[in-house]
Design an enzyme around this catalytic site. Structure first.
Site, PDB file in Angstrom:
ATOM      1  N   LYS A  98      -2.566  -2.284 -10.661  1.00  0.00           N
ATOM      2  CA  LYS A  98      -2.950  -2.939  -9.407  1.00  0.00           C
ATOM      3  C   LYS A  98      -4.399  -2.595  -9.093  1.00  0.00           C
ATOM      4  CE  LYS A  98      -3.757  -0.225  -6.683  1.00  0.00           C
ATOM      5  NZ  LYS A  98      -4.822   0.873  -6.714  1.00  0.00           N
ATOM      6  N   TYR A 108      -1.458  -1.108  -1.038  1.00  0.00           N
ATOM      7  CA  TYR A 108      -0.205  -0.367  -0.780  1.00  0.00           C
ATOM      8  C   TYR A 108       0.328  -0.693   0.613  1.00  0.00           C
ATOM      9  CZ  TYR A 108      -0.941   2.389  -4.986  1.00  0.00           C
ATOM     10  OH  TYR A 108      -1.103   2.776  -6.286  1.00  0.00           O
TER      11      TYR A 108
END
Ligand code: NAD
Length: 386
Positions: free
Chosen positions: A151, A236
């Site tokens: 990510k 996140y």
């Protein structure tokens, strides 16, 4: 026969929890990732074959590979480290010795494409600066390999689309390194929301950050990072807001700030704050920051609340809920996130089932991130398509 993998527009919570029933019950009872892998290994040995482990090549031998991925690959049950791709031949040779990787399985960025002829390597794990994810994912797919990409998936939604198309054309799976999708505390919290254990969730707060050091690092260079704290840690908070609400946002507003204009001269945000509004009326206030350590989220529901802090690092995590007799600790086993993430992907490949963290999940985050950036730049709320 090889299958083409695609995903429907299932809610983020359903995607997040789709493997939970199988995994959560086992982790909650203390069995952990190793136990849920056992049936697959058993099935293989019953068939008389030695258990085949999926071979993974790490591309980029930086901090994440060194501190987390290579050590985790020494413990995984369904996959192992079989290849190394690095621009530093000395370092790659040292790693090969340390991790028992044959020298023939060392590649550099120039001869990377010849990896297609190496049958020891099934998966290419992209662990490079963000702006290099798209190029190496596409090259890996063209080399006929499955891809696990860190990510953020890429630095734009357009790049994500090209990565998905390349993997689809090659009939190879593309998974994104969303390790918290395999982490028992986050899974349990998403379950509390989905099953409305405390009623419907109305307000979410999520914050992820750390104090960034070296001002010369790629994370502070827009050409390599694609942006500032949003793409690195803000993702996140965004992910948590989506899997805790169980919805996709319909509008975003955002603001960014920096306290050190010299250090952050090349990126817009040291800190970004964004608000996501969901179709039910649920709202999430999120922060991503390079200014200070933050690692928590809180879900306020009709009849109570639940929270996780720490929530985003490598663990151990701690969860709490409201209860009739006061605050209640959530008692779950902490697992190695990377071991669980890589074994889960290996299980998909061994069983020919689609990953629960596909490129489409990364694409959704990049589409929302682009809207967040647009909202921060304009100071106006931006609507998102359902
Ligand atoms: P890092 O700087 O420690 O490592 C990057 C690697 O890329 C190094 O080996 C470096 O040599 C190589 N590289 C190749 N070309 C480069 C270039 N032009 N400039 C700079 N480096 C180059 O970074 P990292 O912390 O390991 O992060 C790598 C990726 O992993 C990022 O996408 C990051 O977002 C992601 N990450 C994910 C997690 C997680 O918890 N899932 C944690 C940390 C990092």
């Amino acid at each position: 026969m090889e299958e083409e993998y695609s995903h429907s527009s299932t809610s983020p919570q359903e995607v997040f929890l789709s493997h939970t029933r199988r995994r959560f019950l086992q982790t909650a009872t203390g069995l952990g990732a190793a136990a849920w892998a056992a049936p697959i290994l058993r099935a293989q040995s019953q068939a008389g074959d030695p258990p085949k482990k999926i071979g993974i090549a790490l591309v980029g031998l930086g901090k994440l590979s060194e501190g987390q991925l290579a050590p985790a690959l020494q413990k995984t049950k369904l996959c192992k480290l079989t290849g190394l791709v690095s621009g530093h031949p000395e370092k790659a040779r040292e790693w090969a010795k340390k991790y028992d990787v044959p020298e023939k399985n060392i590649y550099n960025y120039e001869n990377f494409d010849t990896i297609k002829d190496n049958s020891d390597i099934d998966v290419i794990y992209i662990v490079l600066p963000n702006s290099m994810h798209a190029e190496y994912t596409i090259r890996a797919a063209k080399a006929g390999k499955h891809v696990l990409c860190e990510k953020p998936m890429a630095v734009s939604a357009k790049e994500c689309e090209a990565m998905i198309a390349a993997c689809r054309a090659a009939k190879r799976q593309l998974a994104i390194g969303y390790r918290l999708h395999f982490e028992p505390f986050n899974l349990e919290m998403a379950r509390l929301s989905r099953e409305k254990v405390f009623g419907a969730v109305k307000v979410i707060e999520a914050a992820a950050g750390f104090r960034i050091g070296d001002p010369t690092q790629w994370r502070l260079k827009k050409a390599l990072a694609g942006g500032g704290s949003m793409l690195d840690v803000g993702v996140y908070a965004l992910q948590a807001a989506r899997y805790i609400s169980g919805e996709e946002p319909v509008s975003v507003s955002a603001a960014w700030t920096k306290t050190d204009p010299v250090k952050f001269k090349d990126v817009e945000e040291e800190t970004i704050q964004f608000t996501l509004r969901f179709p039910s009326g649920c709202v999430a206030n999120c922060t991503g920051t390079y200014a200070t350590r933050m690692s928590r989220w809180y879900a306020g529901a009709e009849d109570g609340w639940f929270e996780l802090a720490p929530a985003f690092g490598y663990g151990p995590f701690k969860g709490r809920t409201s209860g009739p007799d006061g605050i209640k600790d959530i008692d779950l086993q902490n697992v190695n996130h990377f071991e669980a993430e890589m074994d889960a992907f290996a299980a998909c490949l061994l069983n020919n089932t689609p990953t629960t963290v596909p490129g489409e999940e990364g694409l959704r985050d990049l589409r929302i991130t682009e809207a967040i950036y647009q909202a921060a730049a304009s100071g106006k709320a931006v609507a998102l398509k359902a």
